[in-house]
Design an enzyme around this catalytic site. Structure first.
Site, short mmCIF file in Angstrom:
data_model
loop_
_atom_site.label_atom_id
_atom_site.label_comp_id
_atom_site.label_asym_id
_atom_site.label_seq_id
_atom_site.Cartn_x
_atom_site.Cartn_y
_atom_site.Cartn_z
NE ARG A 342 96.02 36.92 81.04
CZ ARG A 342 96.31 37.10 79.65
NH1 ARG A 342 95.89 38.27 79.20
NH2 ARG A 342 97.06 36.18 79.14
CG HIS A 464 65.32 8.29 65.37
ND1 HIS A 464 66.52 7.33 65.11
CD2 HIS A 464 64.63 7.84 66.06
CE1 HIS A 464 66.41 6.33 65.65
NE2 HIS A 464 64.97 6.51 66.30
N GLY A 796 56.79 20.22 74.93
CA GLY A 796 57.68 19.60 74.02
C GLY A 796 58.24 20.38 72.72
CG ASN A 798 62.36 18.11 70.75
OD1 ASN A 798 63.32 19.12 71.00
ND2 ASN A 798 62.40 16.94 71.00
C1 PEP Z 1 59.01 17.26 71.58
O1 PEP Z 1 58.36 17.70 70.48
O2 PEP Z 1 59.62 18.20 72.12
C2 PEP Z 1 59.03 16.07 72.41
C3 PEP Z 1 59.65 16.00 73.51
O3 PEP Z 1 58.38 15.01 71.69
P1 PEP Z 1 59.06 14.11 70.58
O4 PEP Z 1 60.79 14.55 70.55
O5 PEP Z 1 59.10 12.52 70.94
O6 PEP Z 1 58.33 14.54 69.43
#
Ligand code: PEP
Ligand code: MG
Length: 911
Positions: A342, A464, A796, A798
């Site tokens: 395998r 962060h 973005g 996030n």
């Molecule tokens: C996001 O919001 O995806 C982005 C890249 O901006 P930040 O993380 O700085 O808010």
């Protein structure tokens, strides 16, 4: 006509994995290639499914077909099942499509009973051997098929008997048991079975076979197997095949043996036979570790001819399957038998080397080589790491403190330090530190940059700490809620262990583990990873998505370029505002409030700093696009926290109440108090219940006159001046957090005016683009309108994920999100892996609408998902132009983008 449930080897082949299981298909393929495989047959996975559907009954015709197949293997082996004179013995093994721990173990020596063991004794001329085989068989059958188990904290009843008998011998080993002892043991084993199950051990070989087949089918739905499939997201309707294989004996003396081998070293990828074997042993002895096996190379001395034959077959199989093979073999009285082939599991390093070598050897194509390396493996190769053996040893010693979120990969070792300034100071002295904080904020960045790694108590994948750590390639474990950090006493308590500032810890950002003390690490070097570079070069030829990077500083941009980045997809300019010499200027600008003159003075002071930042970035990215995002965070982030100011003001007031202080001191304190009170007033005026939905993003540019104008001026001055020096610049100005087209229109008019002015002043024109981030669901929904004013969009994700789910990106992970994932309320953490059904649908709609308005609009992604392979695949499917990720993810993204192109229409999550 009844369905075909049973296949002989010549009726199967490697392509029939789904029906015959991996092991069965491999045996058939080997037999058909003329390799020595013991006579065998396979009962299909469909039979297993049917058995379960019928309420644990063999499907009609299956048993009859099994009996017919038994006749065929009797003929092939020249032995008869149940024949006391010359008995055929078989092994019964499970075998699903993919190798799957948790299913039934192998039962060996099936077919033995009081009569047939006489035949085996005669055929082998070794009565003890026959009784030993019988003893092993009853034990295995009792445990695996009949379900004899020890109670909690009790010794296995079979092992207990064995132990008692071994104690009576001089050597105390299995091999010291006499034939008479084995006879007694067999009788005792049967009594144990009767006692535990209420049933007799079946002496009838056909009854043994029937029960063993049913036990394999049952094990498919056993708890261990179901759990394993759930964990690995494997379907439950695959079923398992049953392999019935003529027994060959590796324990018939020192001309016999058994072993396992890989066709290449699975740790390094080196092209050598790699494995081990034991002479005079049965399969389970090698695995059980009772005797120390020998290296496969020694077989060359022990049995030169067998070794040559085996090496030839290994080579043949590898060429045939065009991949590293994991082989099992047995030698019976000098004759070699192949029992399994395998595809072999391998480390990241081996995967890369083997893929490149196999292209050079002409065995596989470049495309296949690219697919043979998983993006996550690239990541493993580029980060310092801990050896598993060291981690296991530390865990055994009780030094595994806790587990958090694996926020940024890699291994880091250093002193725990609970404050960014102290971390930076100690790092300047050459010490390795792990910055450990409840969570981090932009004020901690200097400490994070100085630290070897970052550990936080709260925060998730886009916190962060996580974002900055990934950006600068520092290992980070985030959201480690088991830590109880006491900043005042500079210590933390983790599961009742006290860790003081200055104690050593080791963090593994790849797994999220935190260890007490120093674990040794190994560090790779990208420039020296020639094989990896080759794979990535091939990946570049295949992928359609561009791979850009998120970089705020020239040093990050430079590193990303070395890793192959083709542009900057996000330069977060606010990070530049936090640096030591600039922060007071930014604060003056905010404190100026209505005083236009003061505000402009501060902005004028900031301009040269920003210009210098951008010049550095343009220089590094010569010839490539650079997307610079205008200021994004709420202004209060640049001022001290409200609680801190309240504390300071109270303290100053207390001091002033002291009547004994001198007039000079009083004057000084009053001045300080007035300043602090003023800052506090401003902070309170900026305070918002919901800052993430407040005055941030483009709203800052619109409401604070002069800030974005200054930034755009700095961008264009830098671009023009670098262009004059011969650098090829491609600036792209990006407006964050747009929700309504009017916001963009307003900003665009204002900023284009500045761009025009600067180019006229500088006497040079530069090509540029103007665009926006798509972070607010409303922007995605009205993309057709917004695209009228934007030459590019960058998702973005996030913020888009935060606002689409209504889940905080900053602290939800520790509070409930990780548990949501654990409890399968959500299939994955949407801040790590793009949610295709929700956020993804918004993205799809956005792309379609935007391209209808502006067919050539450039669309990318710069949220943290830009470095995640599954999300990258989705971006490929949406037809985005590029993904942008932190520098250390660039190689991963290059490979993931190539995988997406090669698997077009075949999503990786389903594979
Ligand atoms: C996001 O919001 O995806 C982005 C890249 O901006 P930040 O993380 O700085 O808010
Ligand atoms: Mg954002």
């Amino acid at each position: 006509m009844t369905k075909k449930w049973v296949y002989l080897l010549h009726e199967g082949n490697a392509s029939m994995r789904d029906l015959l299981g991996g092991k069965g298909a491999g045996l058939a393929e080997m037999a058909n290639a003329g390799l020595p495989v013991p006579p065998s047959f396979i009962i299909t996975t469909e039979a297993c499914n049917e058995y379960n559907a019928l309420g644990k009954k063999f499907p009609p015709g299956m048993w009859e077909q099994t009996l017919e197949a038994m006749k065929v293997i009797e003929k092939e082996s020249g032995k008869v099942f149940g024949d006391p004179a010359n008995p055929l013995l078989v092994s019964v093994r499970s075998g699903a499509r993919v190798s799957m721990p948790g299913m039934m173990d192998t039962v060996l020596n099936l077919g033995l009973n009081a009569q047939t063991l006489e035949g085996l004794a005669k055929a082998t001329g070794n009565e003890r051997f026959a009784w030993d085989a019988y003893r092993r068989f009853i034990q295995m059958f009792g445990r695996i098929v009949m379900g004899v188990k020890a109670g909690a904290d009790e010794e296995d009843p079979f092992e207990q008997v064995l132990r008692e008998y071994k104690a009576k011998t001089e050597g105390g080993q299995d091999t010291d048991l006499t034939t008479d002892m084995l006879k007694e043991i067999c009788a005792k084993f049967k009594a144990i079975i009767k006692q535990c199950t209420g049933k007799d051990f079946p002496e009838d070989p056909y009854e043994q076979l029937r029960m063993a087949i049913a036990a394999v089918f049952d094990s498919w739905m056993g708890r261990r197997a179901v759990d394993y499939r759930n964990f690995h997201k494997l379907p439950h309707d695959w079923g398992t095949a049953v392999n019935v294989v003529t027994m060959v004996f590796g324990n018939m003396g020192f001309d016999s043996g058994t072993g396992v081998a890989f066709t290449r070293d699975p740790a390094t990828g080196e092209k050598v036979l790699y494995g081990e074997y034991l002479l005079n042993a049965q399969g389970e002895d090698v695995v059980a570790g009772i005797r120390t096996p020998k290296k496969i190379a020694e077989l060359k001395n022990d049995m030169p001819e067998v070794y040559e034959q085996f090496a030839r077959m290994a080579d043949l199989l590898e060429k045939h399957y065009r991949d590293v093979q994991d082989l099992e073999f047995t030698i019976e009285r000098g004759k070699l038998w192949m029992l399994q082939t395998r595809s072999g599991k391998r480390t990241a390093r081996a995967a890369v080397k083997i893929a490149v070598d196999m292209v050079r050897e002409g065995l596989i194509t470049k495309e296949e080589a690219v697919l043979r390396v998983e993006p996550e493996q690239v990541d493993q190769l580029l980060h310092p790491r801990f050896d598993t053996k060291h981690k296991e040893a530390a865990a055994r010693e009780g030094r595994l403190l806790a587990k958090g979120l694996n926020a940024s990969p890699g291994a880091a070792v250093g002193f725990v330090v609970f404050d960014a300034d102290r971390a930076a100071a100690r790092a300047r002295k050459g010490e390795d530190v792990i910055l450990t904080r409840p969570e981090t904020s932009p004020e901690d960045v200097h400490g994070m940059l100085a630290a070897k790694g970052i550990l936080t108590q709260h925060g998730g994948a886009t916190s962060h700490a996580a974002v900055v750590a990934r950006g600068v390639g520092k290992p980070c474990v985030a959201g480690c809620e088991a830590l109880e950090i006491d900043l005042e006493r500079r210590r933390m308590i983790v599961n009742s262990k006290v860790i003081e500032e200055g104690d050593y810890i080791s963090i593994d950002g790849t797994t999220g583990e935190v260890f007490l003390g120093q674990l040794p690490t190994t560090v790779p070097n990208f420039a020296e990873e020639k094989d990896l570079q080759q794979i990535l070069k091939w990946a570049d030829e295949i992928r359609r998505l561009g791979v850009w990077t998120n970089a705020d500083y020239p040093r990050d941009a430079k590193r990303a370029r070395e890793f192959g980045a083709e542009g900057i997809g996000l330069c977060r300019t606010e990070h530049m505002f936090f640096e030591e010499e600039r922060r007071p200027i930014v604060q003056r600008m905010i404190m100026a409030r209505g005083d236009e003159k003061k505000r402009q003075e501060a902005l004028d002071q900031l301009l040269p700093f920003q210009r210098a930042d951008f010049e550095g970035i343009f220089e590094v990215m010569d010839g490539l696009p650079v997307i610079i995002r205008l200021i994004d965070p709420p202004m209060h982030e640049f001022l001290p926290p409200r609680e801190q100011l309240i504390g300071e003001v109270t303290e100053l007031r207390c001091k002033l109440e002291n009547e004994t202080i001198s007039a000079g001191e009083r004057k000084q304190l009053e001045k300080e108090l007035a300043e602090k009170e003023e800052v506090l007033r401003v902070v309170e005026s900026l305070w918002e219940v919901n800052p993430m939905l407040g005055l941030r993003g483009c709203r800052v540019g619109i409401m604070y006159k002069g800030v974005t104008e200054m930034q755009v001026r700095a961008i264009f001055q830098a671009a023009c001046r670098m262009a004059k020096k011969g650098i090829e610049v491609h600036p792209e100005v990006m407006i964050p957090l747009v929700g309504h087209v009017n916001e963009l229109q307003l900003e665009r008019e204002k900023l284009e005016q500045v761009a025009k002015e600067v180019m006229a002043e500088e006497g040079i024109e530069v090509d540029y683009k103007f665009g926006t981030m798509i972070e607010v669901p409303r922007a995605a929904l009205t993309a057709d309108e917004i695209a009228k004013y934007a030459e590019f969009f960058s998702f973005g994700t996030n913020d888009l994920t935060q606002m689409t789910f209504g889940i905080s990106r900053d602290d939800a992970e520790g509070k409930f999100l990780l548990e949501y994932v654990e409890r399968k309320i959500l299939p994955a953490n949407p801040f790590q892996q793009l949610d295709r059904d929700g956020v993804g649908q918004l993205m799809r709609m956005c792309v379609e609408k935007a391209r209808r308005t502006r067919p050539d609009i450039e669309i990318g992604i710069c949220g943290e998902h830009g470095g995640d392979p599954s999300s990258i695949e989705f971006c490929h499917m949406l037809g985005l132009n590029y993904v942008s990720c932190s520098p250390f993810r660039v190689p991963v993204a290059r490979l993931a983008a190539a995988h997406a192109a090669l698997r077009e229409g075949r999503p990786r999550d389903v594979d």
